[in-house]
Design an enzyme around this catalytic site. Sequence first.
Site, PDB file in Angstrom:
ATOM      1  N   ASP A 295      10.124 -77.720  49.562  1.00 41.63           N
ATOM      2  CA  ASP A 295       9.886 -76.686  50.561  1.00 41.63           C
ATOM      3  C   ASP A 295       9.179 -75.479  49.936  1.00 41.63           C
ATOM      4  OD1 ASP A 295       9.952 -75.473  53.047  1.00 41.63           O
ATOM      5  OD2 ASP A 295      12.108 -75.715  53.320  1.00 41.63           O
TER       6      ASP A 295
ATOM      7  N   ASP B 121       9.627 -77.334  61.835  1.00 42.65           N
ATOM      8  CA  ASP B 121      11.075 -77.126  61.866  1.00 42.65           C
ATOM      9  C   ASP B 121      11.640 -77.280  63.277  1.00 42.65           C
ATOM     10  OD1 ASP B 121      11.335 -76.686  59.168  1.00 42.65           O
ATOM     11  OD2 ASP B 121      11.273 -74.504  59.310  1.00 42.65           O
TER      12      ASP B 121
END
Length: 717
Positions: free
Chosen positions: A454, A518
């Site tokens: 990430d 997301d």
Amino acid sequence: MKSVDSNYIFLHGLHSSVVLEVGTTEAPLWRYWGPRLCEATLPPSSLRQTRPMPPASLEFDQPLTIAPSFGCGWFGQAALLAHRSGQQFAQQWGVCETVQPTPQRIIFTMRDQIAALRLIITLHLEKTSDVLTVQSCLHNDGGDVLDVQWLAAATLPLPARSDRVQSYTGEWANEFQMQIEALSRSTWRRENSRGRTAHDCFPGAIVLGEGVTSHQGAVFGAHLGWSGNHAQTIEWQHDGQYQWQLGEWLAPGEVRLLPGECLSSPTVYAAFSADGLNGIAQSFHAAARAVLAGHYGDKHKMPPRQVHLNTWEAIYFDHHEDDLMALATAAAALGVERFVLDDGWFHARNNDAAGLGDWWPDAHKYPQGLLPLAQHVEACGMNFGLWLEPEMVSLDSDLYRAHPDWVMQLAQRPLLTGRRQLVLDLARDEVADYLFTRLHILLTTLPIVYLKWDMNRDLAMAGHHGTAAYRQQVAALYRLLERVHEACPALEIESCASGGGRVDLGILQYAQRFWTSDNNDALARISIQRGALQWLPPELLGAHVGAAPSHITGRSQALAFRAAVALGGHFGVELDVRKLSIEDRLCLKKWIDLYRRLRHEMHQSRVWQGAAGDGVVWQAHGGEASLILLIYRLTPTTQRWAQPMILPMLDVTRAYRIERLDPVTPAIDQATPYFFDELSGQGATVSGDWLVHHGLPLLHMPAETAIVCRLTALPQS
């Protein structure tokens, strides 16, 4: 490549051609990029002989070249902007040498003896996919420093019939939103200086002419394979055509080439298609698959894309080893194949304000480390994956307390935090070595086969020893990823940057999956995934069944609809499956089983997208002989009877057997007409001619429902 005349270079793909007019005293002139020409085609004459000199102009014609120069008569965007302490700011390529190492590749070396510059541009037109790759490399052959402001990775020609540009913007949790703008005499420009690929400014675009649809019409597309700052410009020219430049956006003072040094641009992936948006998407899918094949050695050896369970929205930071083992057991019972432990597992990580940089298991949550959980995951028949954010450091971390000087910063400027974290300066050897060591310990002491990598903030104060270091940071990231892969060749890595903030063909050389967004809200995801599919094949795009209500939007959709949307990408689950009702568990298991049966057909195949009108969109995978068709109704119908769905990719000379594949959805099947009764049983037979010109009959579908069908061409009699 075939040179039919010493003045012309031809590159031919399956459906497109490139023609360049080549001399020895200037950069090659762009003559053509478009539909494939026959082998014997020649331009009627040299370009300047076809362009009489207009009044009130310089007495030497300056057509568009593959490297337009600055300061010597070209008044459009130049391919290079550079200077030596304010001197020698102009370029004029006076020498051009041509090398053709392969039939599809051409390398041009251009020199400016006065400015002491050498520019090497490589073009390659892939024979079957029609993907044109272009890269530029600038050499400083002078005796002093060269300050570079701009180096175009590619300068491409666009015909006068180009009338609009389709680009992609968005924001966190709403990526890949299409926008269309008219082309005119005003310059169209998009640029990004966030230090990563970015949510709001995808590094590519598609140029359309009049009458272009999803399935037909001339389309040009280009994408810069780079995970940092970027810019692209489309500029009208006085012959009515356009030039299109793409390259890396450079901060002031970022690139200063010492004598003998060179600057290599990222690669531009470009394509022409006469088959509309779907045709250009298929070319870009081929380009992405070719890049991905570099990791697996052979695209046919790429393993099936396993069903994921990611723990983030199931538990967030609330890690308890017993609960996670129970979650793994429940996931395995549904057919999940990979268990990915997301954020919250490492030292002092109880929220998003602490712990980044301290990459060892939290002793309170995992007193025996992660091995017992990983072994339990494997005992359940799944493999184990782990989330990290290696490029970042929390202010509240042992690493930052020990090495505050390791962050990217500019002297006397305040540190700007994002998500209460700072960015580590990867260009420092000690930082890269520390990260590699921590990663290597995890990868060699645990059975980790997958990393979710990430990157949760934009770069600001991106300094390295006082100078801007955006591109240096990206290059250092690539080196670190390459080092990890060399140590663990079988490891797969997912590129995540607050969802889809780092999705590009540059990072794909080191990552094998993208976290598309997301946002797991299925209705929002359809738009996001349709935009991403314009550039990337479905097997690269993580698509998860999230909770209801959605943790991002607060909206709820039926589990069957959420699963049908996830079916269109790399299928995963991101919820606590233990909390599902027995009915929903059975439903989810059926969809997981369906994905596992269909993935070998849906991945590595051609993909089409379309809209049937009145709130219905569709996505198809396969070819003329066999097709998997996903049909989604987004909004309530405004019509009593649904419009037939045109399927233009089918063979009009064949008949097709159509069968319904999705698990039964009561909301749809209560109103099933006779045609769909047949689909649910033995299937129905329809001629390809009818499906192409009239369309597939659709039943009355409530909003936020989906149908999955298989179309199989019957043997010709």
